[in-house]
Design a protein around this motif. Sequence first.
Motif, PDB file in Angstrom:
ATOM      1  N   ASP A 111      45.110 -24.506  58.028  1.00 48.27           N
ATOM      2  CA  ASP A 111      45.439 -24.050  59.372  1.00 48.27           C
ATOM      3  C   ASP A 111      46.158 -25.119  60.183  1.00 48.27           C
ATOM      4  O   ASP A 111      47.089 -24.834  60.935  1.00 48.27           O
ATOM      5  CB  ASP A 111      44.164 -23.643  60.127  1.00 48.27           C
ATOM      6  CG  ASP A 111      43.451 -22.474  59.477  1.00 48.27           C
ATOM      7  OD1 ASP A 111      44.118 -21.456  59.212  1.00 48.27           O
ATOM      8  OD2 ASP A 111      42.238 -22.593  59.231  1.00 48.27           O
ATOM      9  N   VAL A 112      45.712 -26.394  60.020  1.00 45.91           N
ATOM     10  CA  VAL A 112      46.202 -27.477  60.877  1.00 45.91           C
ATOM     11  C   VAL A 112      46.367 -28.752  60.062  1.00 45.91           C
ATOM     12  O   VAL A 112      45.524 -29.062  59.204  1.00 45.91           O
ATOM     13  CB  VAL A 112      45.213 -27.746  62.045  1.00 45.91           C
ATOM     14  CG1 VAL A 112      45.682 -28.926  62.892  1.00 45.91           C
ATOM     15  CG2 VAL A 112      45.061 -26.500  62.907  1.00 45.91           C
ATOM     16  N   PHE A 113      47.444 -29.470  60.316  1.00 49.86           N
ATOM     17  CA  PHE A 113      47.695 -30.785  59.728  1.00 49.86           C
ATOM     18  C   PHE A 113      47.446 -31.814  60.820  1.00 49.86           C
ATOM     19  O   PHE A 113      48.046 -31.772  61.882  1.00 49.86           O
ATOM     20  CB  PHE A 113      49.140 -30.838  59.233  1.00 49.86           C
ATOM     21  CG  PHE A 113      49.602 -32.161  58.650  1.00 49.86           C
ATOM     22  CD1 PHE A 113      48.719 -33.201  58.363  1.00 49.86           C
ATOM     23  CD2 PHE A 113      50.946 -32.348  58.366  1.00 49.86           C
ATOM     24  CE1 PHE A 113      49.160 -34.401  57.824  1.00 49.86           C
ATOM     25  CE2 PHE A 113      51.405 -33.549  57.822  1.00 49.86           C
ATOM     26  CZ  PHE A 113      50.519 -34.582  57.559  1.00 49.86           C
ATOM     27  N   PHE A 114      46.536 -32.767  60.573  1.00 49.20           N
ATOM     28  CA  PHE A 114      46.212 -33.832  61.525  1.00 49.20           C
ATOM     29  C   PHE A 114      46.911 -35.093  61.045  1.00 49.20           C
ATOM     30  O   PHE A 114      46.628 -35.610  59.962  1.00 49.20           O
ATOM     31  CB  PHE A 114      44.704 -34.023  61.566  1.00 49.20           C
ATOM     32  CG  PHE A 114      44.193 -34.964  62.627  1.00 49.20           C
ATOM     33  CD1 PHE A 114      44.894 -35.185  63.813  1.00 49.20           C
ATOM     34  CD2 PHE A 114      42.984 -35.631  62.457  1.00 49.20           C
ATOM     35  CE1 PHE A 114      44.407 -36.039  64.791  1.00 49.20           C
ATOM     36  CE2 PHE A 114      42.488 -36.482  63.420  1.00 49.20           C
ATOM     37  CZ  PHE A 114      43.196 -36.691  64.591  1.00 49.20           C
ATOM     38  N   GLY A 115      47.853 -35.610  61.838  1.00 51.74           N
ATOM     39  CA  GLY A 115      48.632 -36.764  61.405  1.00 51.74           C
ATOM     40  C   GLY A 115      49.291 -37.485  62.562  1.00 51.74           C
ATOM     41  O   GLY A 115      48.953 -37.247  63.735  1.00 51.74           O
ATOM     42  N   PRO A 116      50.263 -38.369  62.273  1.00 54.52           N
ATOM     43  CA  PRO A 116      50.893 -39.185  63.306  1.00 54.52           C
ATOM     44  C   PRO A 116      51.814 -38.372  64.214  1.00 54.52           C
ATOM     45  O   PRO A 116      52.589 -37.530  63.745  1.00 54.52           O
ATOM     46  CB  PRO A 116      51.681 -40.228  62.508  1.00 54.52           C
ATOM     47  CG  PRO A 116      51.943 -39.580  61.196  1.00 54.52           C
ATOM     48  CD  PRO A 116      50.759 -38.717  60.923  1.00 54.52           C
ATOM     49  N   THR A 117      51.726 -38.647  65.498  1.00 49.27           N
ATOM     50  CA  THR A 117      52.440 -37.863  66.508  1.00 49.27           C
ATOM     51  C   THR A 117      53.935 -37.776  66.261  1.00 49.27           C
ATOM     52  O   THR A 117      54.523 -36.688  66.251  1.00 49.27           O
ATOM     53  CB  THR A 117      52.195 -38.471  67.900  1.00 49.27           C
ATOM     54  OG1 THR A 117      50.803 -38.406  68.198  1.00 49.27           O
ATOM     55  CG2 THR A 117      52.961 -37.702  68.972  1.00 49.27           C
ATOM     56  N   LEU A 118      54.578 -38.916  66.098  1.00 49.07           N
ATOM     57  CA  LEU A 118      56.024 -38.923  66.019  1.00 49.07           C
ATOM     58  C   LEU A 118      56.511 -38.083  64.848  1.00 49.07           C
ATOM     59  O   LEU A 118      57.435 -37.280  64.980  1.00 49.07           O
ATOM     60  CB  LEU A 118      56.537 -40.361  65.924  1.00 49.07           C
ATOM     61  CG  LEU A 118      58.023 -40.587  66.153  1.00 49.07           C
ATOM     62  CD1 LEU A 118      58.259 -41.953  66.794  1.00 49.07           C
ATOM     63  CD2 LEU A 118      58.809 -40.491  64.856  1.00 49.07           C
ATOM     64  N   GLY A 119      55.877 -38.244  63.695  1.00 45.63           N
ATOM     65  CA  GLY A 119      56.275 -37.478  62.526  1.00 45.63           C
ATOM     66  C   GLY A 119      56.018 -35.990  62.689  1.00 45.63           C
ATOM     67  O   GLY A 119      56.844 -35.157  62.303  1.00 45.63           O
ATOM     68  N   LEU A 120      54.883 -35.622  63.282  1.00 47.38           N
ATOM     69  CA  LEU A 120      54.560 -34.206  63.417  1.00 47.38           C
ATOM     70  C   LEU A 120      55.426 -33.517  64.459  1.00 47.38           C
ATOM     71  O   LEU A 120      55.746 -32.328  64.324  1.00 47.38           O
ATOM     72  CB  LEU A 120      53.075 -34.022  63.747  1.00 47.38           C
ATOM     73  CG  LEU A 120      52.078 -34.475  62.672  1.00 47.38           C
ATOM     74  CD1 LEU A 120      50.683 -33.940  62.977  1.00 47.38           C
ATOM     75  CD2 LEU A 120      52.510 -34.051  61.277  1.00 47.38           C
ATOM     76  N   LYS A 121      55.824 -34.248  65.500  1.00 51.38           N
ATOM     77  CA  LYS A 121      56.770 -33.668  66.459  1.00 51.38           C
ATOM     78  C   LYS A 121      58.100 -33.365  65.777  1.00 51.38           C
ATOM     79  O   LYS A 121      58.737 -32.346  66.040  1.00 51.38           O
ATOM     80  CB  LYS A 121      56.984 -34.615  67.646  1.00 51.38           C
ATOM     81  CG  LYS A 121      55.873 -34.591  68.668  1.00 51.38           C
ATOM     82  CD  LYS A 121      56.237 -35.409  69.907  1.00 51.38           C
ATOM     83  CE  LYS A 121      55.188 -35.252  70.996  1.00 51.38           C
ATOM     84  NZ  LYS A 121      55.547 -36.018  72.226  1.00 51.38           N
ATOM     85  N   TYR A 122      58.507 -34.266  64.906  1.00 46.18           N
ATOM     86  CA  TYR A 122      59.737 -34.059  64.162  1.00 46.18           C
ATOM     87  C   TYR A 122      59.582 -32.881  63.199  1.00 46.18           C
ATOM     88  O   TYR A 122      60.459 -32.023  63.089  1.00 46.18           O
ATOM     89  CB  TYR A 122      60.080 -35.342  63.401  1.00 46.18           C
ATOM     90  CG  TYR A 122      61.454 -35.367  62.767  1.00 46.18           C
ATOM     91  CD1 TYR A 122      62.573 -35.740  63.507  1.00 46.18           C
ATOM     92  CD2 TYR A 122      61.625 -35.049  61.435  1.00 46.18           C
ATOM     93  CE1 TYR A 122      63.835 -35.787  62.928  1.00 46.18           C
ATOM     94  CE2 TYR A 122      62.883 -35.091  60.842  1.00 46.18           C
ATOM     95  CZ  TYR A 122      63.983 -35.466  61.593  1.00 46.18           C
ATOM     96  OH  TYR A 122      65.221 -35.510  61.011  1.00 46.18           O
ATOM     97  N   ASP A 123      58.437 -32.816  62.524  1.00 38.82           N
ATOM     98  CA  ASP A 123      58.180 -31.717  61.602  1.00 38.82           C
ATOM     99  C   ASP A 123      58.208 -30.361  62.310  1.00 38.82           C
ATOM    100  O   ASP A 123      58.691 -29.375  61.749  1.00 38.82           O
ATOM    101  CB  ASP A 123      56.810 -31.884  60.939  1.00 38.82           C
ATOM    102  CG  ASP A 123      56.791 -32.979  59.889  1.00 38.82           C
ATOM    103  OD1 ASP A 123      57.849 -33.237  59.279  1.00 38.82           O
ATOM    104  OD2 ASP A 123      55.726 -33.577  59.682  1.00 38.82           O
ATOM    105  N   ALA A 124      57.691 -30.326  63.534  1.00 39.99           N
ATOM    106  CA  ALA A 124      57.600 -29.058  64.247  1.00 39.99           C
ATOM    107  C   ALA A 124      58.966 -28.421  64.475  1.00 39.99           C
ATOM    108  O   ALA A 124      59.075 -27.192  64.578  1.00 39.99           O
ATOM    109  CB  ALA A 124      56.894 -29.256  65.590  1.00 39.99           C
ATOM    110  N   THR A 125      60.018 -29.238  64.541  1.00 37.71           N
ATOM    111  CA  THR A 125      61.362 -28.698  64.728  1.00 37.71           C
ATOM    112  C   THR A 125      62.143 -28.596  63.430  1.00 37.71           C
ATOM    113  O   THR A 125      63.269 -28.099  63.430  1.00 37.71           O
ATOM    114  CB  THR A 125      62.163 -29.563  65.725  1.00 37.71           C
ATOM    115  OG1 THR A 125      62.300 -30.890  65.212  1.00 37.71           O
ATOM    116  CG2 THR A 125      61.473 -29.611  67.088  1.00 37.71           C
ATOM    117  N   HIS A 126      61.569 -29.072  62.321  1.00 37.28           N
ATOM    118  CA  HIS A 126      62.293 -29.078  61.058  1.00 37.28           C
ATOM    119  C   HIS A 126      61.609 -28.297  59.937  1.00 37.28           C
ATOM    120  O   HIS A 126      62.258 -27.923  58.970  1.00 37.28           O
ATOM    121  CB  HIS A 126      62.527 -30.524  60.592  1.00 37.28           C
ATOM    122  CG  HIS A 126      63.505 -31.260  61.443  1.00 37.28           C
ATOM    123  ND1 HIS A 126      63.194 -31.743  62.694  1.00 37.28           N
ATOM    124  CD2 HIS A 126      64.815 -31.591  61.233  1.00 37.28           C
ATOM    125  CE1 HIS A 126      64.255 -32.346  63.210  1.00 37.28           C
ATOM    126  NE2 HIS A 126      65.248 -32.265  62.357  1.00 37.28           N
TER     127      HIS A 126
END
Length: 348
Positions: free
Chosen positions: A266-281
């Motif tokens: 359901d959820v991936f818990f990880g580093p902010t900068l990378g996950l923000k990038y993932d959210a748009t890619h």
Amino acid sequence: MTTERRPARRLPRPLAATTATVLAAALGLFLLTACGDSSDSAGTSDSSASDTAAGGASPKTAGSPGAADPGSSTAIPTEDVVSGVTADPALAAELPAAARSSHTLTLGTTRAPGTTGLPHGGEDAKGTPIGLDVDLRDAVGKVLGITWKVQYGTFPTVIPGVQNGRYDVGQDNFGVTKAREQVVDFATYLNDGQSFLGAKDVPIDSVTALTDLCGLTVATSPGSTFQQILTDGASKCAGAGKKPYKVQYFTDTAPIFLGLANGKVDVFFGPTLGLKYDATHVPNTKFLGEISTTPVGFVTAKGSPVGKALSDAVNKLIADGTYAKIFAKWGVPGTGITKSEVNPAATF
């Protein structure tokens, strides 16, 4: 506790893909981690190259007029945000005599083949280093009038390499911690933290506390800050009268993204900068928020004048607008800092 990088192996980000495409990409995943030496001169990474990610689409810079939608394009941002940076003799004078004489500093980091390590770092089709971290260090190098001599190691060996003098500087998304500040100095250049990326259909739109995860399956990396936070908070759901969250641990993010795609995570818990990038890619995902932050910085030997020089160079880039351009290029707003510091107060 630290702001470690996400697990070393990562699913190549399909910028516009169906779930089937995501699964196929994961089945073909192969990432080689290499060790060795490479020369990476300040300002010489080819920021204006027209190399593309897999798929061969003509790249456009995200955020620029006519830019491709980052959620539907395989483009790698190529805007040149470094070559216009000029040297500051006063800041260069802060470096040790050996660095001023050779115009070089040795930097220890880890290699990130391909584009799967973005936004922090990767390589284009020609093998040229690219990424937010690369642009930042190249710009800092130009301010200080030095060329980076890059040497590749592993995440656990970079800080010891700075301690024993092998490297003048370490850079690998190292979070500032109390334990680390006892053995090395930090010159901060961004904020990272602990955040959540959800599957598109997960029944929550934000996470502000661990109790928001109750009843969900959460994936993260073992031996990390993220594991410690989830372990420490495991009893909170029961205390709130809710079903506990279930945690799955992966050293490779490929199965995490597969799980998000097929409903097993359901959820991936990880580093902010990378996950923000993932959210748009990464298709069919959404950024759910951040619960804590950690300053990240260049690592230098205790008491070395290099730390202050690096910090002053970052502050010059903040003042002249170059810093903001770098973060805009890589599409990670809200992770920059307003002022670089040497050895700020640690959050962990």
